[in-house]
Design a protein around this motif. Sequence first.
Motif, PDB file in Angstrom:
ATOM      1  N   THR A  24       0.854  -1.177   0.000  1.00 55.01           N
ATOM      2  CA  THR A  24       0.000   0.000   0.000  1.00 55.01           C
ATOM      3  C   THR A  24       0.894   1.232   0.000  1.00 55.01           C
ATOM      4  OG1 THR A  24      -1.721  -1.180   1.209  1.00 55.01           O
ATOM      5  CG2 THR A  24      -1.827   1.226   1.243  1.00 55.01           C
ATOM      6  N   LEU A  25       0.550   2.150  -0.891  1.00 55.37           N
ATOM      7  CA  LEU A  25       1.196   3.463  -0.962  1.00 55.37           C
ATOM      8  C   LEU A  25       0.071   4.487  -0.839  1.00 55.37           C
ATOM      9  CD1 LEU A  25       3.605   2.817  -3.961  1.00 55.37           C
ATOM     10  CD2 LEU A  25       4.243   3.059  -1.556  1.00 55.37           C
ATOM     11  N   GLY A  26       0.044   5.221   0.257  1.00 54.38           N
ATOM     12  CA  GLY A  26      -1.074   6.150   0.481  1.00 54.38           C
ATOM     13  C   GLY A  26      -2.354   5.357   0.640  1.00 54.38           C
ATOM     14  N   ASP A  27      -3.363   5.666  -0.206  1.00 48.71           N
ATOM     15  CA  ASP A  27      -4.647   4.943  -0.145  1.00 48.71           C
ATOM     16  C   ASP A  27      -4.708   3.790  -1.138  1.00 48.71           C
ATOM     17  OD1 ASP A  27      -4.882   7.492   0.837  1.00 48.71           O
ATOM     18  OD2 ASP A  27      -6.653   8.017  -0.263  1.00 48.71           O
ATOM     19  N   LYS A  28      -3.672   3.611  -1.960  1.00 47.33           N
ATOM     20  CA  LYS A  28      -3.735   2.623  -3.042  1.00 47.33           C
ATOM     21  C   LYS A  28      -3.008   1.330  -2.674  1.00 47.33           C
ATOM     22  CE  LYS A  28      -2.722   1.837  -7.859  1.00 47.33           C
ATOM     23  NZ  LYS A  28      -1.844   2.143  -8.950  1.00 47.33           N
ATOM     24  N   THR A  29      -3.746   0.219  -2.720  1.00 41.15           N
ATOM     25  CA  THR A  29      -3.153  -1.101  -2.511  1.00 41.15           C
ATOM     26  C   THR A  29      -2.918  -1.755  -3.859  1.00 41.15           C
ATOM     27  OG1 THR A  29      -4.220  -1.357  -0.365  1.00 41.15           O
ATOM     28  CG2 THR A  29      -3.491  -3.377  -1.470  1.00 41.15           C
ATOM     29  N   THR A  30      -1.728  -2.300  -4.032  1.00 38.99           N
ATOM     30  CA  THR A  30      -1.339  -2.964  -5.273  1.00 38.99           C
ATOM     31  C   THR A  30      -1.032  -4.421  -4.981  1.00 38.99           C
ATOM     32  OG1 THR A  30      -0.398  -0.916  -6.134  1.00 38.99           O
ATOM     33  CG2 THR A  30       0.331  -2.964  -7.165  1.00 38.99           C
ATOM     34  N   HIS A  31      -1.579  -5.314  -5.808  1.00 37.70           N
ATOM     35  CA  HIS A  31      -1.303  -6.747  -5.717  1.00 37.70           C
ATOM     36  C   HIS A  31      -0.269  -7.079  -6.787  1.00 37.70           C
ATOM     37  CE1 HIS A  31      -4.639  -7.651  -2.959  1.00 37.70           C
ATOM     38  NE2 HIS A  31      -5.175  -6.586  -3.532  1.00 37.70           N
ATOM     39  N   ALA A  32       0.815  -7.727  -6.367  1.00 32.43           N
ATOM     40  CA  ALA A  32       1.887  -8.065  -7.301  1.00 32.43           C
ATOM     41  C   ALA A  32       1.372  -8.978  -8.414  1.00 32.43           C
ATOM     42  CB  ALA A  32       3.032  -8.744  -6.559  1.00 32.43           C
ATOM     43  N   GLN A  33       1.830  -8.713  -9.629  1.00 32.78           N
ATOM     44  CA  GLN A  33       1.554  -9.594 -10.760  1.00 32.78           C
ATOM     45  C   GLN A  33       2.549 -10.751 -10.778  1.00 32.78           C
ATOM     46  OE1 GLN A  33       2.155  -6.548 -13.674  1.00 32.78           O
ATOM     47  NE2 GLN A  33      -0.046  -6.199 -13.955  1.00 32.78           N
ATOM     48  N   ASN A  34       3.724 -10.510 -10.223  1.00 36.61           N
ATOM     49  CA  ASN A  34       4.789 -11.509 -10.155  1.00 36.61           C
ATOM     50  C   ASN A  34       5.377 -11.480  -8.761  1.00 36.61           C
ATOM     51  OD1 ASN A  34       5.124 -12.072 -13.186  1.00 36.61           O
ATOM     52  ND2 ASN A  34       5.261  -9.855 -13.065  1.00 36.61           N
ATOM     53  N   SER A  35       5.703 -12.656  -8.237  1.00 40.20           N
ATOM     54  CA  SER A  35       6.363 -12.722  -6.938  1.00 40.20           C
ATOM     55  C   SER A  35       7.241 -13.959  -6.911  1.00 40.20           C
ATOM     56  CB  SER A  35       5.343 -12.763  -5.793  1.00 40.20           C
ATOM     57  OG  SER A  35       4.599 -13.954  -5.852  1.00 40.20           O
ATOM     58  N   PHE A  36       8.229 -13.945  -6.025  1.00 36.38           N
ATOM     59  CA  PHE A  36       9.025 -15.143  -5.840  1.00 36.38           C
ATOM     60  C   PHE A  36       9.597 -15.194  -4.440  1.00 36.38           C
ATOM     61  CE2 PHE A  36      11.695 -12.154  -8.267  1.00 36.38           C
ATOM     62  CZ  PHE A  36      12.796 -12.011  -7.446  1.00 36.38           C
ATOM     63  N   PHE A  37       9.873 -16.431  -4.008  1.00 39.83           N
ATOM     64  CA  PHE A  37      10.436 -16.732  -2.699  1.00 39.83           C
ATOM     65  C   PHE A  37      11.365 -17.925  -2.902  1.00 39.83           C
ATOM     66  CE2 PHE A  37       9.070 -19.460   1.178  1.00 39.83           C
ATOM     67  CZ  PHE A  37      10.256 -19.232   1.857  1.00 39.83           C
ATOM     68  N   TYR A  38      12.639 -17.735  -2.622  1.00 35.74           N
ATOM     69  CA  TYR A  38      13.585 -18.827  -2.809  1.00 35.74           C
ATOM     70  C   TYR A  38      14.812 -18.629  -1.924  1.00 35.74           C
ATOM     71  CZ  TYR A  38      16.458 -15.748  -5.702  1.00 35.74           C
ATOM     72  OH  TYR A  38      17.252 -14.728  -6.136  1.00 35.74           O
ATOM     73  N   ARG A  39      15.622 -19.681  -1.846  1.00 35.56           N
ATOM     74  CA  ARG A  39      16.884 -19.632  -1.118  1.00 35.56           C
ATOM     75  C   ARG A  39      18.000 -19.412  -2.123  1.00 35.56           C
ATOM     76  NH1 ARG A  39      18.308 -24.605   2.605  1.00 35.56           N
ATOM     77  NH2 ARG A  39      20.433 -24.788   1.849  1.00 35.56           N
ATOM     78  N   SER A  40      18.813 -18.415  -1.876  1.00 36.34           N
ATOM     79  CA  SER A  40      19.886 -18.025  -2.789  1.00 36.34           C
ATOM     80  C   SER A  40      21.239 -18.378  -2.169  1.00 36.34           C
ATOM     81  CB  SER A  40      19.794 -16.516  -3.028  1.00 36.34           C
ATOM     82  OG  SER A  40      20.896 -16.065  -3.769  1.00 36.34           O
TER      83      SER A  40
END
Length: 155
Positions: A24-40
């Motif tokens: 959320t930035l100010g009043d606007k919530t954004t849902h990611a189109q792409n995401s990732f979670f991994y061990r590097s």
Amino acid sequence: MNAHEIFIPKTNSIQAPVNKFRWTLGDKTTHAQNSFFYRSRFEPTGEESWVFSGSTGSGDEENFFSFLLIVPYLGDDRLERTYKLGDGHGLFFSHTHSIPAPPGFTGFRTVDPDDAELAIALDPVEGTVQGDFNAVFKTYRLNPTGTFKMTRDDQ
């Protein structure tokens, strides 16, 4: 010197249905189109980290916008911890966005926050993480707050 990897999704990449990453930035919530979670793993030193990211847009369309969070890998025990930028526990946080570029190029700018916090509950065995974050980027007057719930992409 700080070094970190930045992954820019290819056009029309697919968001894993189980992964949720929003901010959320100010009043606007954004849902990611792409995401990732991994061990590097950083090969020269063998140092390992957990990486979490969410983004919208693409480099091709010149509307890329993302947040990247990284914390040290501490083993396979369940991890519940709150990290604060600069507290010595290894939180890395950055924001990357598209910028205008000369013809034939795609431009990006990556900035580090002035302040940031990440609270996570991570289960390495199950391959799941849930987190809440906030940051302050004074130069951009950007104060995101966000949350994510994801399953590892590298299992």
